[in-house]
Scaffold this active site. Structure first.
Site, PDB file in Angstrom:
ATOM      1  N   GLU A 144      32.719  55.661  54.833  1.00 29.72           N
ATOM      2  CA  GLU A 144      32.543  55.380  53.401  1.00 29.72           C
ATOM      3  C   GLU A 144      31.499  54.291  53.235  1.00 29.72           C
ATOM      4  O   GLU A 144      31.578  53.259  53.889  1.00 29.72           O
ATOM      5  CB  GLU A 144      33.844  54.865  52.766  1.00 29.72           C
ATOM      6  CG  GLU A 144      34.891  55.908  52.551  1.00 29.72           C
ATOM      7  CD  GLU A 144      36.130  55.359  51.834  1.00 29.72           C
ATOM      8  OE1 GLU A 144      36.034  54.327  51.143  1.00 29.72           O
ATOM      9  OE2 GLU A 144      37.188  55.982  51.971  1.00 29.72           O
TER      10      GLU A 144
HETATM   11  C1  NOJ Z   1      38.093  52.864  49.715  1.00 31.98           C
HETATM   12  C2  NOJ Z   1      38.969  54.060  49.474  1.00 31.98           C
HETATM   13  O1  NOJ Z   1      39.246  54.658  50.696  1.00 31.98           O
HETATM   14  C3  NOJ Z   1      38.373  55.074  48.532  1.00 31.98           C
HETATM   15  O2  NOJ Z   1      39.342  56.023  48.230  1.00 31.98           O
HETATM   16  C4  NOJ Z   1      37.804  54.415  47.301  1.00 31.98           C
HETATM   17  O3  NOJ Z   1      37.271  55.364  46.412  1.00 31.98           O
HETATM   18  C5  NOJ Z   1      36.752  53.415  47.748  1.00 31.98           C
HETATM   19  N1  NOJ Z   1      37.364  52.417  48.581  1.00 31.98           N
HETATM   20  C6  NOJ Z   1      36.057  52.705  46.590  1.00 31.98           C
HETATM   21  O4  NOJ Z   1      36.952  51.860  45.966  1.00 31.98           O
END
Ligand code: NOJ
Length: 555
Positions: A414
């Site tokens: 991410e």
């Molecule tokens: C981490 C989380 O895993 C994800 O679900 C979320 O959208 C992002 N942070 C952004 O807050």
């Protein structure tokens, strides 16, 4: 990089810092702040991500059971505007459309999560397997593979079956280890012939701290000073068990990899000549990413967590530490249970030492760390309140992982930036800037020798952003949530990210500037489409008000 939409208000203690970022490590020398033109190693994997509760919708369809997020979001006052993920992006019904978007981006992989209660409505395998849920993920996986997109599958992205919460207390209870293992084993059995990258848990820090300590997230428990540590302890054991299950039962046949996705902000000392700040910053990272990574790579919690929580527990008159302990057998069972490390990273903090009182009533994960978090007001903060764009922190975090955990194989699972809800601006030049700079810092980290194999932009679509509801948009694609068909519109960042992917990096300044210019030019037509649709849905939205006799001015 000033966004044209709403700015967030900073709730974090502000500090006007005239510090240049520290020049204390070799790998930051000479090129801090400069852009590095070059390409990624051949075979580098580019992707985008999502999670089940945030995008699927269909919360009660086709035999799905309730998750803790279904229940939590339906309680008044838990989520901004009392929104829920009931329909979200309707991703459950839009597999083909969404895979087309991925193709358009030329993605190599797509990261998504499986909803546990969609497959096992009560969470317990021996109760009932929901074949319709199985079919959904079969269809998604097959469609990805037909389009040469590798699935990277998360088993737990926060949506615990509600029955397990009610019956056992969720992650407070050790019995979750076996239930989760059964669920994971079922996924390996049914999907493992096609899925080769498995992530056990997504961001367990959030599950533990926000789910069981602050209560901002489901299941909403506020067990300060103990709840998060206990939940984390069981999650780490569950992760290890699932890794061993794969290792002993499936690896030889399926030849896949099992990792975990940890999130971590970088912590930079406020004053790099002050030993106390240096130690506080190290503590910040150890209490965040190190809390989970150290047991998994080295067999036990970071020494600094054991020391601080242990000492404070004694001061609070407790007989044992609030941080649970692993037995010697557990340590060796947990150590080394990671084929690759998933890293979720968004932002950075400056950290300074701050002693917190150790009274029993004020005990908490946060006060255990003895530090204060600060931000530089000059850091851009286009969307979420907590999310400041600090690209150099990414490179530092990646180098920290390399040094601390023996240079593991990393997939960035991410990374991305949000904007506020009322922003209907598809020309997201601030997101382009964020991606450009963060991806560049990752490239520098690879040149430093960090073993990063892939990158996942977060997220493919705008979606339900947990307690923030739909007010924060992380997507490369805009989703019109007011329209029941949930149409997707490309933001300018789609064009830009696509170019990075097709060049496998940043060829030279002229080209990269060109990509940016073109991306921002082409988004204006999407903007017009969206504006027209918005006008239309506003008219619809105002009809009932007129009918009820209240006339509102139309702007
Ligand atoms: C981490 C989380 O895993 C994800 O679900 C979320 O959208 C992002 N942070 C952004 O807050």
């Amino acid at each position: 990089m000033l966004p044209r939409c709403a700015f967030s208000v900073c709730h974090v203690l502000m500090l006007v810092l005239c510090l240049s970022a520290a020049e204390d490590f070799d790998w930051t020398k000479n090129d801090h702040g400069s852009f590095y033109y070059g390409t990624f190693p051949a075979g580098f994997s580019w992707g985008a991500g999502s999670s089940a509760y945030q995008t699927e919708g269909a919360w009660d369809k086709d035999g799905k059971g309730l998750s803790i997020w279904d229940v939590f979001s339906h309680k008044k006052g838990k989520i901004q505007q009392n929104e829920t993920g009931d329909s979200s992006c309707e991703g459950y019904y839009k597999v083909k459309d969404d895979v087309s978007l991925m193709k358009e981006l030329k993605l190599n992989h797509y990261r998504f999560s499986i909803s546990w209660p969609r497959l096992l409505p009560t969470g317990i395998k021996s109760d009932h397997i929901n074949e319709k849920g199985m079919q959904h993920y079969d269809q998604l996986i097959d469609h990805l593979l037909e389009n040469k997109i590798t699935p990277i599958v998360t088993l737990y992205h926060w949506d615990l079956p509600q029955v397990l919460q009610e019956k056992y207390g969720g992650w407070q209870n050790i019995s979750m280890v076996n239930h989760f293992n059964e669920f994971a084993n079922l996924c390996f059995e049914r999907f493992g012939n096609r899925v080769k990258y498995w992530i056990t848990f997504n961001n367990p820090w959030s599950v533990a701290v926000e789910g069981y300590e602050t209560g901002e997230h489901a299941p909403g428990l506020k067990l300060r000073g103990t709840g998060a540590y206990r939940a984390a302890h069981h999650i780490i054991k569950a992760h290890a068990k699932v890794w061993h299950t794969y290792d002993t039962q499936w690896r030889a046949k399926q030849k896949g990899l099992v990792g975990i996705s940890l999130s971590g902000d970088w912590g930079e000392p406020v004053d790099i000549s002050n030993q106390k700040d240096i130690e506080a910053a190290e503590r910040y990272v150890q209490f965040y990413l190190g809390w989970f990574a150290t047991p998994i790579f080295h067999g036990d919690y970071p020494q600094v967590m054991k020391d601080f929580i242990g000492r404070k527990s004694v001061q609070q008159g407790l007989g044992t530490s609030r941080l649970p302990t692993f037995s010697p057998q557990e340590k060796s069972y947990i150590k080394g249970t990671c084929d690759f490390l998933g890293v979720g990273h968004f932002t950075t903090r400056y950290i300074t030492q701050k002693n917190n009182p150790s009274s029993r009533s004020s005990s908490s994960y946060f006060s255990d760390r003895d530090l204060a978090e600060l931000v530089d007001p000059r850091w851009p903060d286009p969307g979420s309140e907590w999310l400041y764009s600090v690209p150099w922190g990414f490179r530092r975090l990646l180098n920290f992982i390399k040094t601390q955990y023996g240079n593991p194989m990393i997939y960035v699972t991410e990374n991305g930036v949000s904007e506020k809800m009322l922003c209907t601006e598809l020309c997201d030049d601030w997101r382009i800037q964020y991606y450009k700079d963060y991806i560049n810092e990752m490239l520098k980290a690879i040149k430093d020798g960090v073993n990063v194999k892939g990158y996942t932009a977060w997220s493919l679509l705008d979606k339900f952003e947990w307690d923030e509801g739909y007010s924060e948009r992380f997507g490369l694609y805009y989703v019109d949530f007011r329209n029941k068909n949930k149409p997707r519109y490309p933001k300018a960042s789609v064009q830009f990210y696509k170019r990075i992917i097709s060049s496998n990096g940043f060829p030279n300044q002229r080209e990269v500037e060109n990509w940016r210019r073109k991306a921002v030019e082409t988004c204006s037509s999407s903007n017009q489409l969206l504006a027209a649709a918005t006008r239309k849905s506003k008219e619809h939205a105002e009809l009932p008000k007129r009918n009820s006799g209240v006339l509102l001015p139309i702007f």
